[in-house]
Design a protein around this motif. Structure first.
Motif, PDB file in Angstrom:
ATOM      1  N   GLN A  66       4.660  28.106 -17.230  1.00 58.07           N
ATOM      2  CA  GLN A  66       5.193  27.196 -16.224  1.00 58.07           C
ATOM      3  C   GLN A  66       4.621  27.470 -14.838  1.00 58.07           C
ATOM      4  N   MET A  71       2.357  24.197 -16.648  1.00 56.60           N
ATOM      5  CA  MET A  71       2.750  23.315 -17.750  1.00 56.60           C
ATOM      6  C   MET A  71       4.180  22.836 -17.531  1.00 56.60           C
ATOM      7  N   ARG A  72       4.428  21.592 -17.920  1.00 56.78           N
ATOM      8  CA  ARG A  72       5.726  20.967 -17.702  1.00 56.78           C
ATOM      9  C   ARG A  72       6.396  20.622 -19.022  1.00 56.78           C
ATOM     10  N   GLU A  75       5.115  18.717 -22.434  1.00 59.97           N
ATOM     11  CA  GLU A  75       3.676  18.770 -22.680  1.00 59.97           C
ATOM     12  C   GLU A  75       3.412  19.513 -23.982  1.00 59.97           C
ATOM     13  N   ARG A  76       2.257  19.242 -24.564  1.00 64.98           N
ATOM     14  CA  ARG A  76       1.892  19.870 -25.839  1.00 64.98           C
ATOM     15  C   ARG A  76       0.983  21.058 -25.601  1.00 64.98           C
ATOM     16  N   LEU A  99       8.053  23.220 -24.055  1.00 62.72           N
ATOM     17  CA  LEU A  99       6.813  22.612 -24.529  1.00 62.72           C
ATOM     18  C   LEU A  99       6.905  22.218 -25.994  1.00 62.72           C
ATOM     19  N   GLU A 121      -3.168  15.537 -28.605  1.00 64.44           N
ATOM     20  CA  GLU A 121      -3.151  15.400 -27.144  1.00 64.44           C
ATOM     21  C   GLU A 121      -2.574  16.639 -26.457  1.00 64.44           C
ATOM     22  N   ARG A 123      -2.524  19.944 -24.062  1.00 66.66           N
ATOM     23  CA  ARG A 123      -3.059  20.239 -22.737  1.00 66.66           C
ATOM     24  C   ARG A 123      -3.865  21.499 -22.809  1.00 66.66           C
TER      25      ARG A 123
END
Length: 123
Positions: A66, A71-72, A75-76, A99, A121, A123
């Motif tokens: 994070q 990363m939020r 998200e993958r 995640l 998809e 990240r």
């Protein structure tokens, strides 16, 4: 479906859980870490990871995902690891960070890996 694996459960181990008692997988992990503390959570190649250690390591990894990587929630993230203690830390840390985990087979070829990463998809 014949659930014959229940025959191998130790005495006292429930066959079902009350899924409504938890909001998420992360909540289950946190609850288990508090409840079982210094008990062994995982053992691999002569090493043991306790619930307390897993809680600390997965929390640190979640913070890294994070705060450092930005990363939020939702998200993958792809995890490409064999079954080892580090996998549990990465999995639980990613789940704690909110995640979506995409497991990647470490034996994939470059073409298979590229397809999986694009298709999911990540990240």
């Amino acid at each position: 479906m014949d659930k014959n694996w229940f025959e191998n459960y130790p005495i006292g181990v429930k066959q079902d859980i009350d899924a409504s008692a938890f909001d998420s997988l992360a909540h289950i992990i946190e609850h288990s870490c508090r409840q079982y503390g210094d008990r062994a959570a995982f053992s691999n190649m002569g090493q043991t990871l306790t619930y307390t250690a897993m809680e600390a390591k997965s929390r640190a990894f979640a913070a890294y995902l994070q705060q450092t990587l930005g990363m939020r929630r939702g998200e993958r993230i792809a995890i490409m690891m064999p079954n080892c203690l580090q996998y549990a830390t990465a999995l639980f840390g990613a789940l704690r960070a909110g995640l979506v985990v995409v497991n990647i087979n470490p034996l994939y070829t470059a073409r298979e890996l590229e397809h999986q990463l694009k298709d999911a998809e990540v990240r």
